[in-house]
Motif scaffolding. Structure first.
Motif, short mmCIF file in Angstrom:
data_model
loop_
_atom_site.label_atom_id
_atom_site.label_comp_id
_atom_site.label_asym_id
_atom_site.label_seq_id
_atom_site.Cartn_x
_atom_site.Cartn_y
_atom_site.Cartn_z
N MET A 1 40.86 54.36 38.01
CA MET A 1 40.93 53.72 39.33
C MET A 1 38.44 54.30 38.62
N LYS A 2 38.15 52.94 38.91
CA LYS A 2 36.57 53.98 38.50
C LYS A 2 35.92 53.94 40.61
N LYS A 3 35.47 54.76 40.05
CA LYS A 3 34.63 55.54 41.49
C LYS A 3 33.85 54.46 42.25
N ASN A 4 33.42 53.35 41.47
CA ASN A 4 33.05 52.27 42.25
C ASN A 4 33.19 51.15 42.07
N PRO A 5 34.42 50.60 42.89
CA PRO A 5 34.85 49.46 41.95
C PRO A 5 34.88 48.12 42.06
N ASP A 6 35.00 47.25 42.38
CA ASP A 6 33.99 45.98 41.97
C ASP A 6 34.78 45.15 43.02
N VAL A 7 35.64 45.78 43.98
CA VAL A 7 35.90 45.23 45.12
C VAL A 7 36.87 46.35 46.16
N VAL A 8 35.70 46.62 47.47
CA VAL A 8 37.18 47.04 48.06
C VAL A 8 37.40 45.82 49.34
N ILE A 9 38.75 46.13 49.21
CA ILE A 9 38.97 45.09 50.53
C ILE A 9 39.92 46.05 52.00
N ILE A 10 39.29 45.77 52.86
CA ILE A 10 39.35 46.18 53.77
C ILE A 10 40.73 45.84 54.88
N GLY A 11 42.53 46.33 54.59
CA GLY A 11 42.98 45.69 55.84
C GLY A 11 44.27 45.69 54.54
N GLY A 12 45.54 45.34 55.12
CA GLY A 12 46.61 45.43 54.31
C GLY A 12 47.23 44.54 54.68
N GLY A 13 47.10 43.25 55.06
CA GLY A 13 48.17 42.30 55.80
C GLY A 13 48.37 41.62 54.85
N LEU A 14 48.58 40.28 55.19
CA LEU A 14 48.69 38.59 53.86
C LEU A 14 47.56 39.10 53.11
N ALA A 15 46.60 38.31 53.91
CA ALA A 15 45.53 38.15 53.25
C ALA A 15 44.83 39.72 52.51
N GLY A 16 44.53 40.10 53.09
CA GLY A 16 43.91 41.32 51.95
C GLY A 16 44.98 41.80 51.07
N LEU A 17 46.00 41.75 50.92
CA LEU A 17 47.35 42.02 49.28
C LEU A 17 46.71 41.23 48.73
N THR A 18 47.28 39.62 49.52
CA THR A 18 46.99 38.91 47.91
C THR A 18 45.95 38.91 47.69
N CYS A 19 44.55 39.16 48.45
CA CYS A 19 43.82 39.34 47.77
C CYS A 19 43.43 40.25 46.19
N GLY A 20 43.89 41.40 46.92
CA GLY A 20 44.13 42.37 45.71
C GLY A 20 45.06 42.17 45.19
N ILE A 21 45.98 41.66 44.88
CA ILE A 21 47.29 40.99 44.07
C ILE A 21 46.21 39.66 43.10
N HIS A 22 45.66 39.40 43.40
CA HIS A 22 44.90 38.11 42.45
C HIS A 22 43.62 38.66 41.91
N LEU A 23 43.06 39.54 42.38
CA LEU A 23 41.46 40.14 42.11
C LEU A 23 41.68 41.21 40.92
N SER A 24 43.15 42.29 40.99
CA SER A 24 43.03 42.44 39.83
C SER A 24 44.23 42.07 38.94
N LYS A 25 44.76 40.91 39.17
CA LYS A 25 45.63 39.99 38.26
C LYS A 25 44.49 39.59 37.21
N MET A 26 42.81 39.15 38.25
CA MET A 26 41.84 38.71 37.04
C MET A 26 40.90 39.79 36.40
N GLY A 27 41.29 40.87 36.72
CA GLY A 27 41.23 42.18 35.38
C GLY A 27 40.08 43.08 36.34
N GLN A 28 39.78 42.51 37.50
CA GLN A 28 39.02 43.70 38.74
C GLN A 28 39.23 44.60 39.46
N GLN A 29 38.82 45.70 39.50
CA GLN A 29 39.14 46.82 39.85
C GLN A 29 38.64 47.24 41.63
#
Length: 376
Positions: A1-29
């Protein structure tokens, strides 16, 4: 993982984790910061509307592997024992947050998300960049930050969000039980000062979660005393509690729950899930809304990075518009229905109307739910 990610998500509930899965699926760091370890129980109704099922399939989450309860029916009653039933227009499934959140967590890691167990102390936005500082003095810079703090957070106070400045009157109580309850039913049972949802989750476990006005609750010594003197006045709830075995040592509780309107963008942070707006639990749609809001935010963020013509200003404008279009009426309807159920006379009138005109209940449900998500 690069030091400056494309996105930082604060919170790992349903919405936060879903964002993480979606964005990483689309190639975002992606870096996701969550203070708690997984898995973990949370206060929640644990019913998910099928409207988001196509999106979960697109994320390759394989929800059926978790053996969720299939829910197709609603039962609604007030303390005088009058009861009505209806089919849920889209139906849904029951799955505990303990199981679902952990499943999403593992998928996010599989997709390449970096998950940091830490607490965010500060977010600074300057020169089109966020600098995020954690309690362990980590500093992360990124162009996009997503706020998935949940219902209320210390960081809401730091941002001085308007809803957090008002005293919130609601207390929620949740526990799991073993006992008898129909597999395909979600029950919504009104009592003085609040209402209670009952439904199955995985492994034949029954989830019970109720919301009560704290002023009503504090008149009693403890949860057991409150249940015996108030909740048991609804005969359905008395029968359930009297014939079921609790699986938790003690119920989970959360106080200061606010259903006030929230801003969806705060200091350029994109709010998702309960951080953007919390629907009354009686609508049974909070989990689906959290996941849907993650989809909306993630799609716009992907466009922001891949279609260079989209500016931050346009991204924020489109997110606000899409959030309002999909959820604003639902939240308003939820607040209105909850206010009616708090009044004994009005709730009795509502029940009479629903008994006389049974087609009304499915129509009310539709007003608090969306249509099945169509993927582009």
């Amino acid at each position: 993982m690069k030091k400056n990610p494309d996105v930082v998500i604060i919170g790992g509930g349903l919405a936060g984790l879903t964002c993480g899965i979606h964005l990483s699926k689309m190639g975002q760091q992606v870096i996701l910061i969550e203070k708690n370890e997984f898995p973990k129980h949370k206060v929640c109704g644990e019913y998910v509307s099928n409207e988001i099922k196509p999106y979960l399939d697109w994320l390759d989450l394989k929800i059926q592997d978790l053996n969720p309860a299939t829910i197709t029916q609603l039962e609604f009653s007030i303390p005088n024992k009058k009861t009505i039933h209806c089919n849920l227009p889209l139906g849904g499934f029951g799955l505990s947050r303990y199981t679902l959140d952990y499943h999403l967590y593992k998928k996010a890691i599989e997709n390449g998300c970096e998950i940091i167990h830490d607490t965010v102390e500060d977010i600074n936005f300057e020169d089109d960049l966020f600098t995020i500082t954690t309690s362990e003095l980590k500093k992360i810079t990124t162009r996009i930050t997503i706020g998935a703090f949940g219902k209320r957070s210390n960081f809401d106070q730091k941002l001085q969000r308007k809803f957090i400045l008002k005293k919130a009157p609601w207390l929620a109580v949740k526990s799991h039980y073993k006992g008898k309850f129909p597999n395909n039913l979600v029950g919504l049972y009104n009592f003085e000062g609040g209402y209670c949802g009952v439904s199955k989750v995985e492994n034949n476990i029954i989830n019970i979660c109720y919301l009560v006005n704290f002023e009503s609750f504090k008149k009693h010594k403890n949860i057991d005393d409150f249940q015996a003197n108030i909740i048991y006045k609804n005969p359905h709830l008395k029968e359930f509690f009297s014939n079921s075995t609790p699986l938790f040592d003690k119920p989970l509780t959360i106080s200061q729950i606010s259903f006030e309107e929230k801003t969806t963008i705060e200091n350029h942070i994109i709010m998702v899930g309960d951080s953007a707006g919390l629907i009354q639990p009686l609508c049974g749609n909070g989990m689906a809304m959290a996941i849907h809001s993650a989809k909306i935010a993630s799609e716009l963020i992907v466009d922001f990075y891949t279609k260079k013509t989209i500016s931050r200003k346009e991204l924020e404008k489109k997110y606000i518009q899409s959030w309002d279009y999909n959820f604003k009426k639902r939240l308003k309807t939820g607040r209105f229905l909850a206010s009616l159920l708090q009044n004994k006379k009005k709730s009795a009138v509502i029940m009479w109307l629903l008994i006389q005109f049974p087609f009304l209940l499915p129509q009310i449900i539709k007003r608090t739910h969306g249509k099945s998500i169509i993927l582009n």
